[in-house]
Write an enzyme that holds these catalytic residues in place. Structure first.
Site, PDB file in Angstrom:
ATOM      1  N   ASN A  54     -10.468   4.524  12.440  1.00 49.33           N
ATOM      2  CA  ASN A  54      -9.936   3.413  11.654  1.00 49.33           C
ATOM      3  C   ASN A  54      -9.382   2.357  12.608  1.00 49.33           C
ATOM      4  OD1 ASN A  54      -8.669   1.746   9.819  1.00 49.33           O
ATOM      5  ND2 ASN A  54      -7.005   3.188   9.360  1.00 49.33           N
ATOM      6  N   GLU A 113      -6.796  11.860   1.413  1.00 48.18           N
ATOM      7  CA  GLU A 113      -5.890  12.160   2.524  1.00 48.18           C
ATOM      8  C   GLU A 113      -4.860  13.222   2.162  1.00 48.18           C
ATOM      9  OE1 GLU A 113      -4.838   8.063   2.392  1.00 48.18           O
ATOM     10  OE2 GLU A 113      -2.730   8.454   1.998  1.00 48.18           O
ATOM     11  N   ARG A 154      -9.309  12.785   5.140  1.00 48.78           N
ATOM     12  CA  ARG A 154      -8.461  12.033   6.071  1.00 48.78           C
ATOM     13  C   ARG A 154      -7.206  12.855   6.312  1.00 48.78           C
ATOM     14  NH1 ARG A 154      -5.625   6.068   5.070  1.00 48.78           N
ATOM     15  NH2 ARG A 154      -3.510   6.753   5.559  1.00 48.78           N
ATOM     16  N   GLU A 186      -6.199   9.902  11.072  1.00 45.62           N
ATOM     17  CA  GLU A 186      -5.488   8.632  10.941  1.00 45.62           C
ATOM     18  C   GLU A 186      -4.502   8.405  12.070  1.00 45.62           C
ATOM     19  OE1 GLU A 186      -5.512   5.781  10.142  1.00 45.62           O
ATOM     20  OE2 GLU A 186      -4.470   5.277   8.279  1.00 45.62           O
ATOM     21  N   HIS A 235     -12.750   8.833   0.816  1.00 51.64           N
ATOM     22  CA  HIS A 235     -11.887   9.668   1.643  1.00 51.64           C
ATOM     23  C   HIS A 235     -10.615   9.985   0.875  1.00 51.64           C
ATOM     24  CE1 HIS A 235      -9.172   6.439   3.099  1.00 51.64           C
ATOM     25  NE2 HIS A 235     -10.230   5.719   3.426  1.00 51.64           N
ATOM     26  N   ASP A 295       0.856  -1.201   0.000  1.00 52.65           N
ATOM     27  CA  ASP A 295       0.000   0.000   0.000  1.00 52.65           C
ATOM     28  C   ASP A 295       0.891   1.250   0.000  1.00 52.65           C
ATOM     29  OD1 ASP A 295      -2.145   1.746   0.352  1.00 52.65           O
ATOM     30  OD2 ASP A 295      -2.249   1.416   2.517  1.00 52.65           O
ATOM     31  N   ASP A 333      -7.152   7.324  -1.529  1.00 51.43           N
ATOM     32  CA  ASP A 333      -5.763   7.728  -1.255  1.00 51.43           C
ATOM     33  C   ASP A 333      -5.607   9.250  -1.307  1.00 51.43           C
ATOM     34  OD1 ASP A 333      -4.929   5.158  -0.734  1.00 51.43           O
ATOM     35  OD2 ASP A 333      -4.097   4.791  -2.713  1.00 51.43           O
ATOM     36  N   CYS A 363       1.324   3.544   4.110  1.00 43.55           N
ATOM     37  CA  CYS A 363       0.241   3.121   4.998  1.00 43.55           C
ATOM     38  C   CYS A 363       0.210   4.108   6.166  1.00 43.55           C
ATOM     39  CB  CYS A 363       0.502   1.703   5.500  1.00 43.55           C
ATOM     40  SG  CYS A 363      -0.433   1.301   6.992  1.00 43.55           S
ATOM     41  N   ASP A 407     -11.695   4.252  -0.410  1.00 36.70           N
ATOM     42  CA  ASP A 407     -10.403   4.871  -0.109  1.00 36.70           C
ATOM     43  C   ASP A 407      -9.812   5.411  -1.411  1.00 36.70           C
ATOM     44  OD1 ASP A 407      -7.791   5.437   0.592  1.00 36.70           O
ATOM     45  OD2 ASP A 407      -7.392   3.488   1.524  1.00 36.70           O
TER      46      ASP A 407
END
Ligand SMILES: C[C@](O)(C(=O)O)[C@H](CC(=O)O)C(=O)O
Ligand SMILES: [Mg+2]
Length: 295
Positions: A208, A113, A156, A186, A111, A57, A86, A121, A84
């Site tokens: 999460n 980020e 995020r 996060e 989401h 990831d 990213d 990750c 997700d």
């Protein structure tokens, strides 16, 4: 089912507090999660990378890679699916494209980020984040691009691990100001930190609860007590599936038979039940009869 997926996600959030969001790495697991009673599903970026592509990831999968998995999942479930996205897969115009295509693929929301594009990750060290201004621009671009006003834009922030709680809360508030409907802080370390976030942002906050990471495995009661509105289990079933698969491979390889692995397996009957196999079979019999000798 004439409500939009975004609307359904928002409704689920009102019905269940906190809303448990189940990670599903493929269409079949989505069917099982729905049957078990979850009200919302999740397509994990790590899940797409790890399970569908055998990759870590680390920002190596593309929008199209994720969309393919999203389409497969949304085509077999009525549940709203959070995805997700990213870092959004590019600059403002690409983020807009991401939002529209996710909507058309049947996602309820995404989401996005604030990590740099070469992301990691969220529970690993040495993350780097973009400036607050750039993150705000990402959220503005995303929120402006939605075709359905109910489509959920979740911001995020990975800032907690990089800049500390004050900066992370400040970013979260700036994202809400820029149009984020929900916040995903996060790698939160404790309930006190969740309380700080939920007290500061006036929108729903997601926790999460991924295993083997920085966040303890808080229960829904604990999270609810801290004002958290969503509990996410992004890879729980995937991790269990992987462990079961590994055990089966080992047993078959070492013992020359799967006899001792049978207990780890879902039976044919269970599989067919989830898939409504017998209904399909009956349909075929209805259409073409059961005597197929003349074929
Ligand atoms: C939520 C997450 O972004 C994901 O892709 O599922 C991951 C989960 C994980 O690696 O455990 C993350 O937290 O970064
Ligand atoms: Mg991810």
């Amino acid at each position: 089912m004439n409500q939009s997926p975004g609307m359904r996600f928002r409704e689920a959030l009102e019905v269940e507090k906190p809303l448990q969001v189940a990670g599903t790495i493929n269409a079949y697991t989505a069917i099982m999660a729905e049957r078990v009673g979850f009200r919302a599903l999740y397509v994990s970026g790590a899940g797409v990378a790890n399970a569908s592509f055998g990759l870590p990831d680390l920002g190596m999968t593309t929008l199209q890679d994720v969309l393919e998995d999203v389409r497969r999942i949304t085509s077999v479930t009525e549940l709203p699916v959070l995805v997700d996205a990213d870092t959004g897969f590019g600059g403002a115009l690409q983020i807009a494209r991401t939002i529209r295509q996710m909507g058309r693929a049947g996602a309820a929301g995404v989401h996005i980020e604030d990590q740099v594009m070469a992301k990691r990750c969220g529970h690993r060290p040495n993350k780097a984040i973009v400036g607050k201004g750039e993150m705000v621009d990402r959220i503005k671009a995303a929120s402006d691009a939605r075709e359905d006003p109910q489509f959920v834009i979740m911001a995020r922030t990975d800032a907690l691990a990089v800049e500390g709680i004050e900066a992370a809360i400040d970013r979260a508030c700036a994202c809400v100001e820029a149009g984020a409907d929900m916040i995903f802080p996060e790698a939160v370390l404790n309930l006190e930190q969740y309380k700080r976030f939920t007290g500061a942002v006036k929108v729903p906050v997601l926790a999460n609860i991924t295993e083997f990471g920085k966040t303890p495995l808080f229960t829904v009661e604990e999270l609810g007590g801290a004002g958290v509105r969503m509990a996410l289990y992004p890879l729980s079933a995937f991790r269990a599936m992987c462990e079961a698969a590994l055990q089966v491979y080992r047993l078959v390889r070492w013992e020359g038979t799967q006899t001792n692995a049978i207990g780890l397996m879902q039976t044919r009957d269970e599989l067919y039940d989830f898939l409504h196999y017998y209904d399909y079979e009956q349909k075929l019999d209805q259409l073409f009869g059961t005597d197929r000798r003349d074929l």
